[in-house]
Design a protein around this motif. Structure first.
Motif, PDB file in Angstrom:
ATOM      1  N   GLY C 374       0.826  -1.201   0.000  1.00 21.50           N
ATOM      2  CA  GLY C 374       0.000   0.000   0.000  1.00 21.50           C
ATOM      3  C   GLY C 374       0.858   1.248   0.000  1.00 21.50           C
ATOM      4  O   GLY C 374       0.639   2.186  -0.786  1.00 21.50           O
ATOM      5  N   ALA C 375       1.869   1.249   0.851  1.00 20.00           N
ATOM      6  CA  ALA C 375       2.781   2.391   0.888  1.00 20.00           C
ATOM      7  C   ALA C 375       3.430   2.580  -0.464  1.00 20.00           C
ATOM      8  O   ALA C 375       3.621   3.707  -0.938  1.00 20.00           O
ATOM      9  N   GLY C 376       3.757   1.451  -1.099  1.00 19.55           N
ATOM     10  CA  GLY C 376       4.345   1.530  -2.430  1.00 19.55           C
ATOM     11  C   GLY C 376       3.410   2.216  -3.404  1.00 19.55           C
ATOM     12  O   GLY C 376       3.835   3.077  -4.180  1.00 19.55           O
ATOM     13  N   ALA C 377       2.153   1.834  -3.337  1.00 22.03           N
ATOM     14  CA  ALA C 377       1.176   2.453  -4.230  1.00 22.03           C
ATOM     15  C   ALA C 377       1.119   3.955  -3.988  1.00 22.03           C
ATOM     16  O   ALA C 377       1.048   4.758  -4.921  1.00 22.03           O
ATOM     17  N   SER C 384       6.957  10.462  -3.365  1.00 20.06           N
ATOM     18  CA  SER C 384       7.711  10.894  -2.189  1.00 20.06           C
ATOM     19  C   SER C 384       7.489   9.877  -1.082  1.00 20.06           C
ATOM     20  O   SER C 384       6.489   9.169  -1.058  1.00 20.06           O
ATOM     21  N   ASN C 385       8.489   9.822  -0.200  1.00 22.44           N
ATOM     22  CA  ASN C 385       8.368   8.942   0.962  1.00 22.44           C
ATOM     23  C   ASN C 385       7.903   9.711   2.192  1.00 22.44           C
ATOM     24  O   ASN C 385       7.598   9.125   3.211  1.00 22.44           O
ATOM     25  N   ASP C 386       7.961  11.001   2.097  1.00 24.19           N
ATOM     26  CA  ASP C 386       7.798  11.826   3.291  1.00 24.19           C
ATOM     27  C   ASP C 386       6.320  12.076   3.547  1.00 24.19           C
ATOM     28  O   ASP C 386       5.586  12.537   2.662  1.00 24.19           O
ATOM     29  N   MET C 387       5.860  11.827   4.783  1.00 22.61           N
ATOM     30  CA  MET C 387       4.430  12.004   5.029  1.00 22.61           C
ATOM     31  C   MET C 387       4.022  13.471   5.035  1.00 22.61           C
ATOM     32  O   MET C 387       2.846  13.788   4.919  1.00 22.61           O
TER      33      MET C 387
END
Lengths: 495, 475, 639, 105
Positions: C374-377, C384-387
């Protein structure tokens, strides 16, 4: 002409053919054909050897031949092979062949280059087939001397210094060896009987303990120096760094193996009591070498230096395993000799190819080469992985045999030493990955955006080596079987 | 005595005839003096060939003159050596000496000296030994000063003659003391009558120093380098091999047979001298630039190895030393031959001048490399076998420490031999010695030497034969 | 019955690796992806069939699940008892892994076809995935300790290759290197443990090592060292290896950095399969851990697990990189599994912890893979990886949102999702055997719920930043795996695990203690509630809290400076103060000595040159004095 | 055999002569003087031979004959040495040994 003598004769004929050939293409061709024949012969030898073994021939040495040479001294041209020598011959022929391919582009005095290379090879072949100490010693020195020219003429960097140092240290070592040989020779009549240089006849004799204690260190150090034994290893980093590619390959791949082989075949075989007496003492140096070589490699910037120190470390393992004196460790030592032979040869070949493209060997000056020369890069990673002992490659099998074998020793000291040696695997990973990370990965250095692709002769050379590295790694039982069976008589003599 | 027994002196007689013919030829050939070269070389070649005809052992003149297969064989080795030397010297004579009409004399002198060697190694008493020694030394002194227009050559001559006179004086004094101790000059009679006393020790040492001078053992070697450097190259060559070899040969016999009683004195003496010689010779050779001087010190060091081989004092020692001498003669002639050829072609004699020699003169470089490797004892060249057998000889009597010292010295010596190889092969030069083609005789000579250097070592029957005839000596 | 077909399970992926690897120039996207996926599908089907057959057909004999050597061949021979074999061992835990590994791998393969779209080295990626799957399957099916070690190394290198997939990115290179070296260091411990076992037990065979007779016999033979049996020490060393691979404190530092790899890799290797290898290893040798020295080694396992769980959960509070949050969550959850093993007994219901550990391993694999995918999607959509770059995504990515929410609920232990069941068993086991550990576990359960929902709210609610391109839902190849895994996350909790997997192989019937379960559900809900308050909408509450915690927050944010400590030790101490001096020593002392010998020889030659003065008088002097010297010496000797 | 003079005295004389020769050889700078010193050494040896023969072994003449040979050879040696010295003098215009050091070390 018997099957073994041909191994010395064919190189000599190749040299003669080289002398009379003209033109760089002819030189290459003659050298490649000659060494190709040699490789085929070594496969044939392996086949014949296995056939004989299959047929139930259990002699220690097969294909033996004994010709009286200097009758007054009882010096013989005595030859014969067991499984280990057959494999070593195979290793040598393959590395010489690949070395020939790798040196395809030698332009300066190519004829002389190939001649020296092949003379060196003939010395190594002769060494591996000899069972007479004198003959063995002759071939040993024949193998050492061409190195001077090879490094001195076709080398890079401080080549004269390196060539001189290497030659003098190795010849100094062979001087020690000579004293040891004579000591053995003149004690070979301890049980009555004639003086002899034949190692099998000597091994039946009980050399007096005092003589063994005195002469074992001579033989051991004499052989160990060429096996990069700490603290006599310093010829090797300089030598390797300055040598041309094929020579580094041959030197690290084969010549350095003469040390372990000689210790196993001669020093420990003819002087078992001396070996027991000195084992612990030398073991300490061997393990220092293992750890020290690995640690010193971390800090190096030159690719060849890294590999040279890595060789110090890995060959330290060979010596350590030999000193452990048990069957499994010895099997490991022999496997390590083979494995290290192929792996370092591959390494040096690749370093040569990379250097040929980038004209630098300094790790920090390169980056991201995996993008530019992907196949060479991948091969380098494979070599690195094999070197750090990844299962599936030969290094793992060899190291595990050594570690497990050595750890079965009932004496706590030996096991502690083993653990110290085992710890080197971590350090090995560090220096290998450091190079891979710096040189192959990361952003590509701008000036190396366009480098020539790998050529056919480079492919041929490296692929053969990779093939053998994986063959040992995946089918260790097959190689181990040949080795174990050959170790038997030697270990029995020692225990 | 009848003529048949005189045949034991066959070689001496033939050589004398050769000398006389040469002197006559020098007188009668007036037009093209060069032909004298060919006459001399041809005659000597015939003489050499005659030498190989079989000959019995025996003695003449009431045991003053003895011969045996070993002695006889050794004379043949010397003959071959001299033949090779004169083949190489012809070009020097042609280029330098022709103008002074001094060709025939050269050969006469060199053959006279060889005749002296013959008598020396065949000597059965001290008188014959002394006469042979002087006959071999004096012509060489004349030869050393042969290049009368060169100051160095004259210096070499005077240094040699004065030092030689001093040494023969010391030798004579020693002989007189030995004579006083036992009352006989004849080798055959001496060894029963010698006891250990201050007198005999003094006699022994003085006699030894006289011969050590010829062998150039430390500390009696100082003349060597200066004379080799100053003398014409063929003469240095001759001095370094023929003169040294024959002195070693006779010293060995006198010590082993005649002075056997004093073995416990001369073995430590040889030990000390051997160690000193190896080290000093090597240390001096390390820093030489002039190749002739370099070879001089190298030959000093080689003498140390020979002394090591002699220590065993048995037939093994005899055979190994003789074998080594034969190989040494070849090796040194090879090295000097190349040095001389280069010197004639370019006038250069320094190691640095050899930089890049391989690229211009590959064959010469190969030849000097092989010769030097033979001196250093690198297999499969004969020198290795010679050295190895010397070690064997020493080790057979338990002199492992000495063998160890020797191998350390071999390593040192390898360094300086490699310096020359380095210059010729590894280095490049702005002004290398240009390509030259030396004359046919020189080339043939060098080729024979090279073949010999491989053949003498790998072909074992040669050593077997020496071993066989050494046994007959009965030590 | 012939089970040697099981050897295909690891060999098929190996074949795929070679097939794709050697021909990677020839295969174009997306064919290589499909080839890999189909290969994986076949592998998975065979695996599932095998596992199913094992559990329900032939595995149980006389009420006990047997260890079945489906295939075993000698690879390296050391002695008659000591040899490295290559084989396939079927027993409950390997059968469980036969479901987990191929399933997740298959999902990741499928997912990657979409995720890796238009990446350079598409084929290479699939080749490496196959390599990893091969290694992992070899590991879990290993019949002996050494085989585990071999595949242990291979998964290590696959992990290295995949983390370093973006090899032009320096941070990825560093992360790959770090992962390899840290685990390699741990493997050193593992290897030492193996060697010790080889010396004292003389065998590596699992059937022998874990048989109770053998253990009893061994414990009476083996000597003691510092108050504990040497085998205990060996087990501790082996656990070091396991801790390294499973990212237990203090060897965890590689795991957060490993998130530099492509996200499917993180899902497969660094969440679901490879990192639980340590748990698997301890489970494999569980009888040994349990019986030597009354489970002293197991105590260590429990405490390391508990501490890691707490430690990682704390750090997860403060991280902003969504993958790192998940990484610390993984570490925390594996700590849970370790903890469970540590508090387990052996017989029957006593072995609850053992069973719970593998149960949790199973469910965790499902929901954590789901979270990562899910995070990958999300990353795929937002780049971006940053929330801080995210928020309000529920509108744009409905499928991802729902599946992510399911996963978050599962990990928080909300019934009836799978995580609830497995976590509850763990807490129950801890409650029975080790109270302090239970308390830690209990607290961590709440923390987990909090940080997971922090993540969830920050991604899907919070605020709506100005996206340059409106994020869009992922393609089918990516959402289907999400749905499959979500299904598993929801329903896998109902598998009667305790009947199948147990320490003694006999199985038992477990039942829920509703008081305990209620407590953990409550604390989970409290966590979720807190997260809701803090993060549902954009506000500065969290910032103020962070400010209030001051130093503590800073330490947590910097992961307690463990990385810096390692960096200091390796770079400053080992690299500069040990290796540097070694290299210097070698060049200057050892080599210097050799050079000195050479130079001194030449120097002596230079010094004594004066002897050769060129004067005849001097020469004569030496001549005479030499002779006199010799005479003197021998005169003296004569006396 | 000289009455009243024992072999010891004569040998002492000859030894003295030997060492005088050595001393001369080592200290003289002139080449001719050095040559003379060498002659002294040779003569001391010759003297030895004669005396030893006469006093100790009067039965045969080995020593005496030896001394005759010594004298003859010494003459030849001197002649050769002088020839070289003359040639050298032409080159260097000096008989001093200090001039003869072009080759050393």
């Amino acid at each position: 002409m018997d099957i073994l003598t041909l191994f010395v004769v064919v190189p000599v004929l190749t040299v003669v053919a080289l002398v009379f050939s003209k033109g760089i293409k002819a030189y290459r061709l003659v050298a490649a054909i000659g060494m190709g024949i040699q490789t085929l012969m070594s496969f044939n030898l392996l086949y014949q050897f296995l056939q004989l073994r299959e047929a139930g021939n259990t002699d220690v040495m097969l294909f033996t031949k004994d010709v009286l040479w200097f009758a007054p001294m009882n010096i013989h041209y005595a030859i014969g092979v067991d499984g280990i020598s057959v494999l070593m011959i195979l290793l040598t022929s393959i590395i010489v062949l690949t070395g020939t391919f790798v040196s395809w582009k030698v332009n300066d005095l190519p004829k002389e280059f190939f001649i020296s290379l092949i003379v060196l090879a003939s010395g190594v072949f002769g060494f591996f087939i000899s069972v007479d100490l004198f003959t063995m010693f002759v071939f040993y020195e024949i193998a050492v001397i061409p190195m001077f020219l090879l490094i001195g003429i076709w080398g890079t960097g401080p080549r004269e210094y390196a060539a001189m140092k290497l030659t003098l240290m190795l010849m100094g070592a062979s001087a020690l060896l000579l004293v040891g040989l004579l000591g053995v020779y003149f004690n070979s009549n301890a049980d009555g009987g004639a003086l002899t240089f034949n190692i099998f006849e000597i091994s039946k004799v009980h050399i007096p303990l005092a003589a063994q204690k005195l002469f074992f260190p001579f033989l051991f150090i004499g052989f160990a120096v060429i096996g990069a034994f700490f603290p006599f290893h310093t010829w090797s980093p300089d030598g390797h760094a300055s040598a041309p590619t094929a020579v580094s390959m041959l030197h690290a791949g084969v010549l350095m193996k003469l040390g372990g082989y000689g210790i196993f075949r001669v020093a420990m075989f003819v002087m078992p009591d001396g070996a027991h007496y000195w084992a612990n003492f030398f073991m300490v140096f061997a393990v220092i070498g293992v750890f020290y070589g690995a640690l010193a490699a971390i800090k190096q910037k030159d690719l060849k230096y890294i590999n040279a120190y890595s060789s110090v470390s890995h060959l330290g393992l060979v010596l350590l395993a030999l000193l452990m004196m048990n069957e499994v460790a010895w099997k490991g030592a022999m496997l390590q000799s083979l494995s290290h032979g192929f792996i370092t040869a591959l390494f040096f070949a690749l370093i040569g190819m990379i250097y040929g493209r980038t004209h630098t060997r300094i790790v920090t000056k390169m980056g991201g080469l995996l993008n530019v020369i992907p196949i060479l890069g991948a091969l380098y990673v494979i070599a690195g992985m094999a070197n750090l002992g990844l299962p599936g490659f030969s290094g793992f099998v060899a190291e595990m045999n050594i570690f497990v074998g050595a750890f079965q020793h009932t004496d706590t000291f030996h096991r502690v030493i083993t653990i110290i040696a085992v710890s080197s695997i971590v350090v090995t990973a560090v220096y290998i990955l450091r190079v891979v990370g710096m040189m192959l990965m990361g952003p590509t250095t701008p000036e190396f955006k366009n480098l020539p692709k790998i050529t056919w002769y480079e492919r041929t050379g490296t692929y053969i080596l990779v093939l053998f590295i994986t063959l040992i790694g995946i089918f260790p039982f097959w190689w181990g079987g040949i080795i174990t069976e050959s170790i038997g008589p030697f270990i029995k003599n020692l225990l | 005595m009848n003529w048949n027994t005189m045949l034991l002196m066959r070689q001496e007689i033939v050589l004398t005839i050769v000398i006389l013919v040469l002197l006559l030829a020098d007188v009668f050939v007036t037009k093209d003096k060069k032909t004298v070269n060919y006459i001399a070389i041809g005659l000597f070649a015939i003489h050499t060939l005659i030498g190989f005809l079989p000959l019995d052992a025996g003695s003449l003149f009431g045991d003053s003159f003895r011969t045996s297969p070993l002695i006889f064989g050794f004379k043949n080795v010397l003959n071959v050596g001299v033949l090779l030397i004169i083949m190489q010297s012809a070009s020097w004579l042609n280029s330098k000496m022709l103008q002074y009409q001094k060709i025939g004399e050269f050969y006469a002198l060199i053959f006279s000296s060889l005749l002296g060697m013959y008598f020396m190694i065949s000597a059965g008493n001290f008188l014959m030994l002394y006469l042979g020694l002087e006959l071999s030394t004096l012509p060489v002194a004349a030869l050393a000063a042969y290049d009368i227009h060169s100051r160095k050559s004259s210096e070499a001559g005077i240094k040699l003659i004065l030092s030689a006179a001093l040494s023969s004086g010391v030798l004579l004094f020693g002989v007189s003391i030995l004579y006083a101790a036992n009352g006989s000059m004849y080798f055959a009679n001496i060894h029963d009558n010698l006891g250990h006393s201050y007198l005999t020790i003094m006699g022994l040492v003085m006699f030894f120093s006289g011969l050590a001078f010829k062998i150039s053992l430390v500390p009696f070697h100082f003349w060597t380098a200066d004379v080799y450097e100053g003398a014409p190259t063929p003469v240095s060559n001759y001095l370094s091999v023929i003169s040294k070899a024959s002195a070693v040969f006779i010293l060995m016999f006198v010590l082993f047979i005649t002075l056997r009683e004093l073995k416990d004195i001369w073995t430590p003496m040889l030990y000390i001298v051997s160690v000193l010689t190896m080290f000093i010779g090597n240390f001096f050779a390390l820093r030489q630039q002039n190749l002739k001087r370099f070879l001089a010190f190298s030959s000093v060091a080689q003498a140390g190895f020979i002394m090591m081989g002699m220590l065993a004092a048995n037939d093994l020692a005899v055979s190994t030393v003789v074998y080594f001498l034969a190989i040494y003669i070849f090796s040194n002639i090879g090295a000097f031959g190349v040095v001389q050829a280069v010197s004639i072609a370019s006038g250069k004699e320094n190691i640095d001048d050899y930089n890049g020699l391989y690229r211009t003169n590959p064959m010469m470089s190969l030849a000097i490399m092989i010769a030097l490797f033979s001196l250093a004892g690198v297999p499969p060249i004969a020198g290795f076998f010679g050295k190895f057998f010397l070690y064997t000889s020493a080790a057979s009597q338990g002199y492992y420490a000495l063998v160890f010292i020797a191998v350390v010295n071999v390593t040192i010596s390898l360094y300086y031999y490699l310096l020359v190889v380095r210059a010729a092969f590894l280095r490049n030069s702005e002004t290398p010695i240009p390509y030259f083609r030396s004359d046919l005789l020189t080339r043939i000579g060098i080729i024979i030497v090279m073949i010999g250097l491989f053949f003498l070592g790998l072909y074992s029957p040669f050593y077997d034969y020496i071993q066989e005839v050494s046994k007959i000596v009965g030590i | 019955m012939n089970l040697s077909y099981t050897v295909l399970i690891p060999l098929l992926p190996l074949f795929m690796f070679l097939f794709l690897g050697f021909g990677f120039k020839r295969f174009k996207e997306p064919y290589s992806g499909w080839i890999g996926t189909i290969g994986m599908l076949i592998t998975a089907l065979i695996s599932f069939y095998t596992a199913f057959q094992y559990f329900f057909n032939y595995g149980k004999v006389d009420g006990v699940y047997q260890k079945i050597y489906a295939f075993n061949t000698e690879w390296i021979h050391f002695s008659d008892t000591l040899h490295i074999d290559m084989g396939v061992l079927l027993d409950p835990i390997s059968a469980v892994m036969l479901i987990v590994v191929p399933l997740i791998s298959l999902m990741v393969h499928l997912y990657s076809i979409g995720y890796m779209h238009q990446e350079p080295g598409f084929t290479k990626f699939f080749a490496f995935l196959s390599l990893f799957t091969f290694s992992m399957l070899g590991l879990v099916l290993a019949t002996n300790l050494f085989q585990i070690y071999i595949f242990w190394e291979l998964v290590g290198v696959s992990s290295y290759l995949l983390i370093g997939y973006y090899f032009e990115k320096p941070s990825a290179v560093l992360a790959a290197k770090k992962a390899f070296i840290v685990t390699r260091f741990a493997d050193f411990g593992f290897l030492v443990g193996i060697l010790m076992i080889s010396y004292y037990a003389k065998t590596w065979d699992f059937a022998t090592l874990t048989s109770l007779d053998f253990i009893h016999q061994l414990s009476s033979q083996v000597g003691m060292f510092m108050g504990f049996s040497i085998i205990t020490w060996a087990l501790i060393f082996i656990f070091v290896g396991g801790a390294g691979k499973s990212a237990m404190f203090p060897l965890h530092i590689w795991l957060p950095d490993a998130m530099e790899g492509p996200t499917p890799v993180s899902a497969l290797i660094h969440a679901a399969t490879m990192v639980v290898a340590g748990v698997f290893l301890v489970g494999r040798l569980f009888p040994m851990f349990f019986f030597f020295d009354d489970g002293f080694a197991l105590q260590i396992v429990a405490w390391v697990g508990a501490f890691s769980a707490l430690f990682a959960a704390t750090i997860a509070f403060t991280q902003y990189d969504i993958k790192r949050v998940l990484a610390f969550s993984t570490m925390s959850q594996i700590g849970y599994m370790m903890l469970a093993l540590g508090v387990s007994g052996y017989e029957g219901h006593e072995g609850l912890g053992f069973m719970a550990s593998f149960f949790h391993l199973f469910t965790h694999a499902m929901f954590k893979a789901l979270l990562f995918l899910g995070a990958g999607a999300i990353i795929h959509a937002v780049h971006s990886n940053d929330m801080n770059d995210m928020g309000g995504l529920r509108k744009y990515m409905p499928v991802t949102h729902i599946t992510f929410l399911i996963a978050a609920l599962t990990i928080s232990g909300v019934p009836p999702f799978a995580g609830f069941w497995s976590k509850d068993e763990i807490l129950a086991a801890a409650f029975e055997h080790n109270m302090p550990v239970y308390i830690i576990g209990f607290v961590v359960a709440g923390m987990t719920a909090f940080y997971m929902f922090r993540l969830y709210f920050r991604i899907f609610w919070w605020r709506d930043p100005d996206y340059h391109h409106a994020p869009h839902e992922a393609p089918k190849t990516m959402t289907i795996p999400l749905l499959v895994l979500a299904f598993m996350a929801v329903f896998s909790g109902f598998i009667p695990f305790s009947e199948l997997v147990s320490a003694d192989g006999k199985g038992f019937h477990s039942h829920i203690d509703w008081v305990m379960a209620g407590a953990s559900v409550v604390i989970g809900l409290i966590g979720i509630l807190l997260a809701y308050v803090f993060y549902k909408r954009e506000n500065d509450l969290s910032t103020r809290f962070a400010y209030a915690f001051g130093k503590f927050y800073k330490w947590t944010f910097h992961k307690f400076y463990i990385d810096e400590l390692y960096f200091f030790v390796t770079k400053k101490i080992i690299f500069q103060n040990i290796s540097g001096p070694f290299a210097w020593f070698d060049r200057h002392v050892v080599d210097g000595t050799m050079n000195l010998i050479g130079n001194k020889t030449v120097w002596i030659g230079e010094k004594i040159k004066g002897l050769q003065s060129g004067k005849i008088q001097d020469y004569a002097m030496f001549f005479i004095s030499g002779a006199l010297f010799l005479i003197m010496v021998f005169w003296l000797l004569l006396n | 055999m000289i009455l009243g003079v024992s072999i010891y005295e004569i040998l002492t004389v000859s030894t003295l002569v030997f060492f005088i020769g050595v001393y001369g050889f080592v200290t003289r700078k002139n080449l001719i003087a050095m040559l003379m010193s060498v002659e002294l050494i040779l003569n001391s040896a010759a003297l030895n031979f004669v005396v030893i023969n006469k006093y100790l072994f009067p039965g045969n003449l080995e020593g005496a004959i030896f001394s005759i040979f010594i004298i003859a050879v010494a003459a030849a040696e001197t002649a050769l040495a002088l020839a070289i010295i003359i040639n050298l003098y032409r080159r260097v215009m000096s008989l001093n040994t200090d001039e003869l050091e072009t080759m050393k070390y």
